[in-house]
Design a protein around this motif. Structure first.
Motif, PDB file in Angstrom:
ATOM      1  N   TYR A  66       0.736  -1.244  -0.216  1.00  0.00           N
ATOM      2  CA  TYR A  66       0.003  -0.022  -0.194  1.00  0.00           C
ATOM      3  C   TYR A  66       0.907   1.473   0.145  1.00  0.00           C
ATOM      4  CZ  TYR A  66      -4.056  -2.931   1.081  1.00  0.00           C
ATOM      5  OH  TYR A  66      -5.233  -3.673   0.918  1.00  0.00           O
ATOM      6  N   GLU A  71      -5.682   3.115   2.584  1.00  0.00           N
ATOM      7  CA  GLU A  71      -5.998   1.778   2.025  1.00  0.00           C
ATOM      8  C   GLU A  71      -6.189   0.745   2.899  1.00  0.00           C
ATOM      9  OE1 GLU A  71      -4.085   1.131  -1.851  1.00  0.00           O
ATOM     10  OE2 GLU A  71      -2.798   2.955  -1.002  1.00  0.00           O
ATOM     11  N   ARG A 170       5.171  -1.513  -5.255  1.00  0.00           N
ATOM     12  CA  ARG A 170       3.848  -0.864  -5.606  1.00  0.00           C
ATOM     13  C   ARG A 170       3.739  -0.887  -7.000  1.00  0.00           C
ATOM     14  NH1 ARG A 170       4.826   4.084  -1.291  1.00  0.00           N
ATOM     15  NH2 ARG A 170       5.088   2.777   0.712  1.00  0.00           N
ATOM     16  N   PHE A 171       4.552  -0.449  -7.821  1.00  0.00           N
ATOM     17  CA  PHE A 171       4.459  -0.378  -9.135  1.00  0.00           C
ATOM     18  C   PHE A 171       4.116  -1.723  -9.926  1.00  0.00           C
ATOM     19  CE2 PHE A 171       6.376  -0.925 -13.608  1.00  0.00           C
ATOM     20  CZ  PHE A 171       5.717   0.306 -14.080  1.00  0.00           C
ATOM     21  N   LYS A 173       2.369  -4.177  -8.917  1.00  0.00           N
ATOM     22  CA  LYS A 173       1.043  -4.584  -8.218  1.00  0.00           C
ATOM     23  C   LYS A 173      -0.272  -4.408  -9.295  1.00  0.00           C
ATOM     24  CE  LYS A 173      -0.924  -2.323  -4.823  1.00  0.00           C
ATOM     25  NZ  LYS A 173      -1.493  -1.783  -3.486  1.00  0.00           N
ATOM     26  N   SER A 174      -0.073  -3.157  -9.754  1.00  0.00           N
ATOM     27  CA  SER A 174      -1.152  -2.833 -10.718  1.00  0.00           C
ATOM     28  C   SER A 174      -0.899  -3.987 -12.128  1.00  0.00           C
ATOM     29  CB  SER A 174      -0.651  -1.458 -11.486  1.00  0.00           C
ATOM     30  OG  SER A 174       0.605  -1.293 -12.132  1.00  0.00           O
ATOM     31  N   ASP A 175       0.187  -4.681 -12.384  1.00  0.00           N
ATOM     32  CA  ASP A 175       0.335  -5.764 -13.248  1.00  0.00           C
ATOM     33  C   ASP A 175       0.087  -7.086 -12.774  1.00  0.00           C
ATOM     34  OD1 ASP A 175       0.425  -3.915 -15.358  1.00  0.00           O
ATOM     35  OD2 ASP A 175       2.482  -3.863 -15.113  1.00  0.00           O
ATOM     36  N   ASP A 176      -0.451  -7.137 -11.143  1.00  0.00           N
ATOM     37  CA  ASP A 176      -0.352  -8.299 -10.690  1.00  0.00           C
ATOM     38  C   ASP A 176       1.020  -9.159 -10.470  1.00  0.00           C
ATOM     39  OD1 ASP A 176      -1.819 -10.209  -9.061  1.00  0.00           O
ATOM     40  OD2 ASP A 176      -2.532 -11.476 -10.857  1.00  0.00           O
TER      41      ASP A 176
END
Length: 373
Positions: A66, A71, A170-171, A173-176
């Motif tokens: 996070y 969040e 974190r970066f 994470k957006s692409d799993d």
């Protein structure tokens, strides 16, 4: 119901007491600082919280990655407010993307307004490697490296090292996706910041954080013998060791890497021999290909002798020269093939490093924090 409502208030009170101690120790400017300060004092900061709250905080920072306490809905609203106000999860950074989108360079501003760079390299096999910096500037003065130009300022704290990995967690994470490998090959000499580098490895190895195996970490050194000897004795930490060699003839290595004058090749080979005897871990030998300098037949022969002296399992990593504005030229593809042939004739095991991020100044030898945020 009443007891349940009191619990968050009680936790907030305990936590606030703990935070006040930390804020006092950091000074009045602590409230405007980032997660980098928090990471260095994480355990002591949350020491008074119940274990399940500590686990939630660790999970929020490392596993859920996070970027804001807002969040973290598993924590009471009061505690989230305390955390947001006193120790924000922010990392002051700017991301720069390569044309092929396989490389991302991050420029990070530290709490004292110094700058570092760190790099994410994404491979097709879902391998996501972070190239981590360990110092602000570099004291080693290697002739082919842009990092040497800015001089040396200070060591990074453990928190500043770990924050580089968290930023890219974190970066991704957006692409799993997740961080799979960490290499200490960014700005600085890792073994001159031994405690904080090893502290970062041990933290990220914990099940409560990224749970990365020690074998997912690689430490690259210019040849700091006391650090190599210490690493060989490090209990339960099977990290990978890489040696930035770049020449196996003392006179040539002296000119490329001043550290060789203090720790010449004979002493280095002995240290690597002892390291291998102690760890049984294969050693990576990094070799930057510099035109008209270290890629003659005599260099391949000297490299074979150096390898023989170490009596260690090894692999040579050939690194084509990147544009670092240091007065050296790269080899052409044909010239690289000629040197590779010399190595084959000397029966040297090698592979050639794939290029990552040269167009954004993120390749080996290029990190120099030229930009500011």
């Amino acid at each position: 119901m009443k007891a349940a409502l009191k619990a968050p208030q009680s936790i907030s009170k305990w936590y606030n007491s703990c935070l006040q101690k930390v804020v006092h120790s950091l000074g009045t400017g602590a409230r405007s600082r980032t997660i980098m300060i928090f990471l260095d004092k994480l355990d002591s900061t949350i020491a008074d919280l119940p274990n399940f709250r500590k686990q939630q905080i660790y999970r929020a920072i490392f596993k859920s990655a996070y970027g804001s306490w807002d969040e973290v809905t598993s924590l009471p609203l009061g505690l989230r407010a305390q955390l947001s106000d006193t120790i924000p999860l922010a990392i002051d950074s700017k991301l720069i993307f390569s044309g092929d989108e396989k490389t991302v360079k991050a420029l990070i501003r530290l709490d004292d307004s110094q700058y570092i760079e760190t790099v994410l390299m994404k491979s097709n096999n879902k391998r996501n490697t972070i190239c981590v910096s360990t110092q602000v500037g570099c004291p080693m003065k290697c002739a082919f490296c842009a990092s040497a130009k800015s001089g040396f300022t200070r060591n990074l704290s453990m928190g500043e090292i770990v924050a580089q990995i968290l930023l890219f967690s974190r970066f991704l994470k957006s692409d799993d996706a997740k961080v799979t490998n960490i290499v200490f090959m960014g700005i600085g000499e890792p073994l001159l910041n031994y405690e904080n580098v090893i502290g970062a490895v041990r933290l990220l190895n914990q099940e409560s954080t990224l749970n990365l195996s020690p074998r997912r970490f690689s430490i690259s050194t210019s040849g700091i013998l006391p650090g190599i000897e210490r690493l060989a004795k490090e209990p339960g930490l099977e990290v990978n060791l890489a040696i930035s060699l770049n020449a196996a003839i003392d006179k040539k290595r002296d000119s490329l890497m001043p550290v060789n004058k203090r720790y010449p090749l004979k002493r280095l080979s002995k240290a690597l021999k002892k390291y291998f005897e102690s760890t049984k871990r294969k050693i990576m030998i990094e070799y930057m290909l510099v035109k008209d300098t270290n890629t003659f037949k005599e260099d391949a022969v000297a490299l074979r002798h150096f390898i023989n002296d170490t009596e260690a399992a090894y692999v040579v990593n050939l690194i084509p020269m990147n544009d670092a504005d240091c007065g050296f030229e790269a080899l052409s593809k044909d010239e690289i093939f000629v040197f590779r042939d010399y190595l084959k004739r000397c029966k040297i095991s090698f592979f050639q490093r794939a290029p990552f991020g040269e167009d954004i100044g993120a390749a080996c030898g290029q990190l120099a924090t030229k930009e500011h945020i």
